[in-house]
Design a protein around this motif. Structure first.
Motif, short mmCIF file in Angstrom:
data_model
loop_
_atom_site.label_atom_id
_atom_site.label_comp_id
_atom_site.label_asym_id
_atom_site.label_seq_id
_atom_site.Cartn_x
_atom_site.Cartn_y
_atom_site.Cartn_z
N PRO A 78 0.82 -1.21 0.00
CA PRO A 78 0.00 0.00 0.00
C PRO A 78 0.85 1.27 0.00
CG PRO A 78 -0.84 -1.60 1.59
CD PRO A 78 0.47 -2.12 1.11
N THR A 135 -5.28 -0.09 -4.30
CA THR A 135 -5.96 0.69 -3.27
C THR A 135 -7.09 1.55 -3.82
OG1 THR A 135 -4.35 2.48 -3.47
CG2 THR A 135 -3.90 0.79 -1.82
N LEU A 180 -5.64 -4.94 0.15
CA LEU A 180 -5.78 -3.86 -0.81
C LEU A 180 -7.25 -3.62 -1.16
CD1 LEU A 180 -2.80 -4.50 -3.28
CD2 LEU A 180 -2.94 -2.86 -1.39
N ARG A 205 -8.85 -1.60 1.58
CA ARG A 205 -8.44 -0.20 1.49
C ARG A 205 -9.14 0.51 0.33
NH1 ARG A 205 -3.12 1.43 3.73
NH2 ARG A 205 -2.39 -0.18 5.15
#
Length: 292
Positions: free
Chosen positions: A8, A64, A90, A93
């Motif tokens: 990330p 993301t 991911l 997020r």
């Protein structure tokens, strides 16, 4: 597909440069081809018509969610985004970090779907308005790209595939080792791994051939990173990864590359290094014209 891991942190540090680089002009060509899901049946006299159905957009290898944050506000709403990735962290997020609204204030909704994006079929894409991805094509094989083109063509779905590596890097000031590092990095991008031979810088040409072979109209535009003193954090991270991949491909470069990387990082920290990393954006429009 065994997708590589991306942290990330790396995706966050590159997001601004990615957003500044994507070829927004392709959206002018895309808009007439965006088709919403069929309207609900006429409710009958005296009854209110339902709201317009959303655009259904699938983001392949979403990371993301940076592509959605860039694109959703540039397209009219309402929109339903289906985010695909292999990495559950991911995906989480991406869903929580997704921004709205659409360009015209329409509602943007998001759902996550963990899956192998190379196995999407034409049947699964039925009702999809757009397939999109960022920095994905060069990580695929020729067979995977061809399968994706077939699914899009079979379902009549446009595809906007951005930021594929082009195999051209310019550093200013130049260094005698630039060419060797660049060549080794490009070879690394084309490497065979886990029984898969990655396309790397050949991805745009391969995708163009696959889509055009199925009757699609393909447009490509450059989308280069142009990194200067204000981008020192990204440049430093990119340099470490670029040189590291080159040495992984050609270990004999390591002794000279260590000093090379040190020189480059010092120049980066001093604000004296400029880097242009070339990428390509590709828009494939299905046969049959606007509205299919």
């Amino acid at each position: 597909m065994s997708e590589p891991e991306f942290s990330p942190e790396w995706l966050a540090v590159r997001e601004h440069a990615d957003a500044a680089s994507r070829a927004a002009r392709l959206l002018l060509l895309l808009r007439p081809h965006l088709v919403r899901s069929p309207d609900a049946a006429d409710p009958g006299p005296g009854r209110a018509h339902p709201a317009a159905p959303p655009l259904v957009i699938r983001d392949l290898g979403c990371g993301t969610g940076a592509m959605g944050r860039w694109l959703a506000g540039r397209l009219p709403g309402p929109q339903k985004w289906i985010l695909h990735d292999r990495d559950p962290e991911l995906l989480a997020r991406a869903v929580t970090g997704f921004d709205g609204p659409a360009e015209d204030g329409g509602t943007v909704t998001v759902v996550a779907e963990r899956r192998d994006v190379t196995l999407l079929s034409a049947a699964e894409l039925a009702g999809t308005s757009l397939v999109t991805a960022s920095a994905l094509l060069d990580l695929l094989t020729a067979e995977e790209v061809d399968r994706l083109a077939g699914a899009c063509a079979g379902s009549g779905t446009p595809a906007l595939l951005t930021l594929s590596v082009a195999g051209r890097v310019t550093l200013d000031p130049a260094d005698p080792l630039d060419g060797d590092i660049a060549a080794a990095f490009d070879a690394h991008q084309r490497r065979s791994t886990g029984g898969r031979r990655l396309l790397g810088p050949d991805a745009t040409a391969a995708a163009t051939a696959s889509f055009e072979g199925r009757g699609a109209v393909v447009h490509t535009l450059p989308s280069p990173w142009r990194l200067g003193a204000a981008d020192a954090a990204l440049t430093a991270e990119w340099l470490r990864g670029w040189v590291g991949a080159a040495c992984e491909q050609r270990p004999e470069l390591a002794p000279a590359a260590e000093a090379y990387l040190r020189r480059r990082l010092e120049a980066c920290e001093a604000g004296e290094l400029r880097v242009v990393v070339q990428h390509d954006d590709l828009l494939a429009l299905p046969a049959g014209g606007a509205g299919r």
